[in-house]
Design a protein around this motif. Structure first.
Motif, short mmCIF file in Angstrom:
data_model
loop_
_atom_site.label_atom_id
_atom_site.label_comp_id
_atom_site.label_asym_id
_atom_site.label_seq_id
_atom_site.Cartn_x
_atom_site.Cartn_y
_atom_site.Cartn_z
N VAL A 122 0.64 -1.15 -0.05
CA VAL A 122 -0.06 0.12 -0.18
C VAL A 122 0.98 1.27 -0.07
O VAL A 122 0.61 2.15 -0.65
CB VAL A 122 -0.83 0.05 1.38
N HIS A 123 2.06 1.06 0.92
CA HIS A 123 2.92 2.11 0.98
C HIS A 123 3.50 2.51 -0.72
O HIS A 123 3.81 3.66 -1.06
CB HIS A 123 3.93 2.13 1.96
N HIS A 124 3.84 1.39 -1.43
CA HIS A 124 4.50 1.14 -2.42
C HIS A 124 3.65 1.61 -3.84
O HIS A 124 4.27 2.19 -4.77
CB HIS A 124 5.36 0.00 -2.79
N ASN A 177 12.38 12.61 3.48
CA ASN A 177 12.89 11.85 2.26
C ASN A 177 11.98 11.35 1.38
O ASN A 177 12.43 10.86 0.36
CB ASN A 177 13.67 10.85 2.83
N HIS A 178 10.80 11.36 1.39
CA HIS A 178 9.71 10.97 0.54
C HIS A 178 9.47 12.66 -0.27
O HIS A 178 8.56 12.31 -1.23
CB HIS A 178 8.37 10.59 1.35
N ALA A 179 9.81 13.58 0.22
CA ALA A 179 9.61 14.85 -0.43
C ALA A 179 9.75 14.78 -1.94
O ALA A 179 11.05 14.39 -2.03
CB ALA A 179 9.93 15.92 0.41
N MET A 200 17.72 9.13 -2.17
CA MET A 200 18.29 7.76 -1.94
C MET A 200 16.98 6.95 -1.63
O MET A 200 17.11 5.76 -2.03
CB MET A 200 19.23 7.90 -0.64
N HIS A 201 15.91 7.58 -0.91
CA HIS A 201 14.86 6.58 -0.76
C HIS A 201 13.91 6.41 -2.08
O HIS A 201 13.20 5.48 -2.00
CB HIS A 201 14.04 7.39 0.52
N ARG A 202 13.99 7.30 -2.99
CA ARG A 202 13.23 7.36 -4.05
C ARG A 202 13.63 5.95 -4.83
O ARG A 202 12.67 5.43 -5.65
CB ARG A 202 13.26 8.59 -5.07
N VAL A 203 15.17 5.53 -4.82
CA VAL A 203 15.21 4.23 -5.38
C VAL A 203 14.44 3.24 -4.85
O VAL A 203 13.91 2.32 -5.68
CB VAL A 203 16.71 3.88 -5.09
N HIS A 204 13.88 3.28 -3.61
CA HIS A 204 13.30 2.17 -2.90
C HIS A 204 11.84 2.21 -3.72
O HIS A 204 11.08 1.09 -3.47
CB HIS A 204 13.16 2.51 -1.50
N HIS A 205 11.37 3.23 -4.21
CA HIS A 205 9.97 3.24 -4.67
C HIS A 205 9.83 3.06 -6.13
O HIS A 205 8.87 3.04 -7.01
CB HIS A 205 9.35 4.42 -4.27
N SER A 206 10.88 2.52 -6.83
CA SER A 206 11.08 2.02 -8.09
C SER A 206 9.99 1.03 -8.51
O SER A 206 10.03 -0.11 -7.42
CB SER A 206 12.53 1.89 -8.45
N GLY A 217 16.36 1.81 4.77
CA GLY A 217 16.58 2.68 5.95
C GLY A 217 15.46 4.10 5.81
O GLY A 217 15.30 4.58 4.79
N PHE A 218 15.03 4.56 7.06
CA PHE A 218 14.22 5.69 6.99
C PHE A 218 14.76 6.89 7.63
O PHE A 218 14.85 8.00 6.99
CB PHE A 218 13.03 5.32 7.87
N SER A 219 15.57 7.00 8.82
CA SER A 219 16.25 7.98 9.40
C SER A 219 17.75 7.78 9.00
O SER A 219 18.33 8.63 8.15
CB SER A 219 16.21 8.14 10.84
ZN LIG Z 1 9.06 4.91 1.33
#
Ligand SMILES: [Zn+2]
Ligand SMILES: [Zn+2]
Length: 286
Positions: A122-124, A177-179, A200-206, A217-219
């Motif tokens: 759901v997050h992705h 980091n989601h902005a 860095m985190h945008r890669v995780h949403h590919s 990682g989040f923080s």
């Molecule tokens: Zn995320």
């Protein structure tokens, strides 16, 4: 001191939430990283709708929240830091770092286990990536996260203030980091040694599964480098990469509240989770 933290904790968290949220939302308007593909009003209604739902549910189920669990542990002498006398500064610092590591491991777990990936997708599934993406999680995943946090706090026995710092930090960095914001490349390169950055985190949403299963990682960004899940950039580049997950590309489903709430219970789990990957025989090395 304890009473002060307990009575002011919700207000502190809420002020930080609105402060960081407003700053990121403005930054997104003045220096966006990518063009959005789904109307913002639709996505924000859905994403903020689920945040309101989750907040009400948490208040109802766990009114004392994580800091209440830390107080319970303290009163009963549970956990490492309540058992072994430790200097305050060290207990606070170590607790924040350990809690962050636990969140990293939990994030890896919800990607790996097929039933948990159903919740976490759901997050992705958001087709765009902005400050509201950072807060959209299925209510069942929110409950699971809270129970895991309770267990970690029970074993760790962190000082109350450490739990408040950790929660505020996690909330603030998730929104940062989601902005959908543009950071100078040089600044990003330095910053991502200390905090997870938007690039860095945008890669995780590919949509690409190997990229989705990177940068958990989040923080703190160190866990990904330490445990070998770090990936610097998406193959297609930040402008051309596709955000979301394969097979769930209809904005009417993934970016509307009813579709988001029922998403864990629809379709099959393919490709992303640990034992669901399929390769064609031509890929096999002879
Ligand atoms: Zn995320
Ligand atoms: Zn994830």
């Amino acid at each position: 001191m304890i009473e002060f933290i307990l009575s002011h904790e919700p207000a502190v968290r809420l002020s930080f939430f609105f402060g960081v949220f407003a700053s990121m939302a403005l930054w997104e308007i003045f220096a966006p990283r990518r063009a959005l593909t789904v109307p913002k009003t639709q996505r924000w209604t859905a994403n903020l709708g689920i945040v309101v739902l989750n907040t009400l549910m948490l208040r109802l189920l766990f009114p004392a929240a994580a800091v209440g669990m830390a107080l319970f542990a303290q009163q009963h002498g549970w956990g490492v830091f309540n058992y072994f006398p430790t200097p305050d500064w060290l207990a606070v610092l170590a607790s924040v770092v350990v809690l962050d590591c636990a969140i990293y491991l939990q994030h890896v777990m919800v990607h790996a286990v097929p039933a948990l990936w159903r919740l976490h997708r759901v997050h992705h599934a958001d087709l765009d990536y902005d400050v509201t993406t950072g807060a959209r999680f299925h209510p069942f995943e929110i409950v699971l996260s809270m129970l895991i946090k309770f267990a970690v706090i029970g074993v760790l026995g962190p000082p109350l203030v450490a739990v408040v710092i950790f929660e505020v930090l996690l909330n603030a960095t998730a929104m940062f980091n989601h902005a959908n914001v543009r950071l100078p490349i040089g600044l990003d390169r330095v910053l991502r040694w200390f905090v997870v950055t938007p690039d860095m985190h945008r890669v995780h949403h590919s949509v690409e599964d190997d990229e989705t299963n990177s940068n958990f990682g989040f923080s703190l960004p160190w866990w990904d480098r330490l445990f070998g899940t770090y990936r610097a950039q998406p193959r297609a580049g930040h402008d051309a990469m596709s955000i979301g997950i394969r097979g769930y590309r209809d904005p009417k489903q993934v970016d509307r509240l009813p579709g988001m709430l029922t998403l864990p219970f629809t379709g099959h789990v393919t490709d992303y989770a640990i034992n669901r990957r399929t390769w064609s025989s031509s890929d096999e090395r002879k």
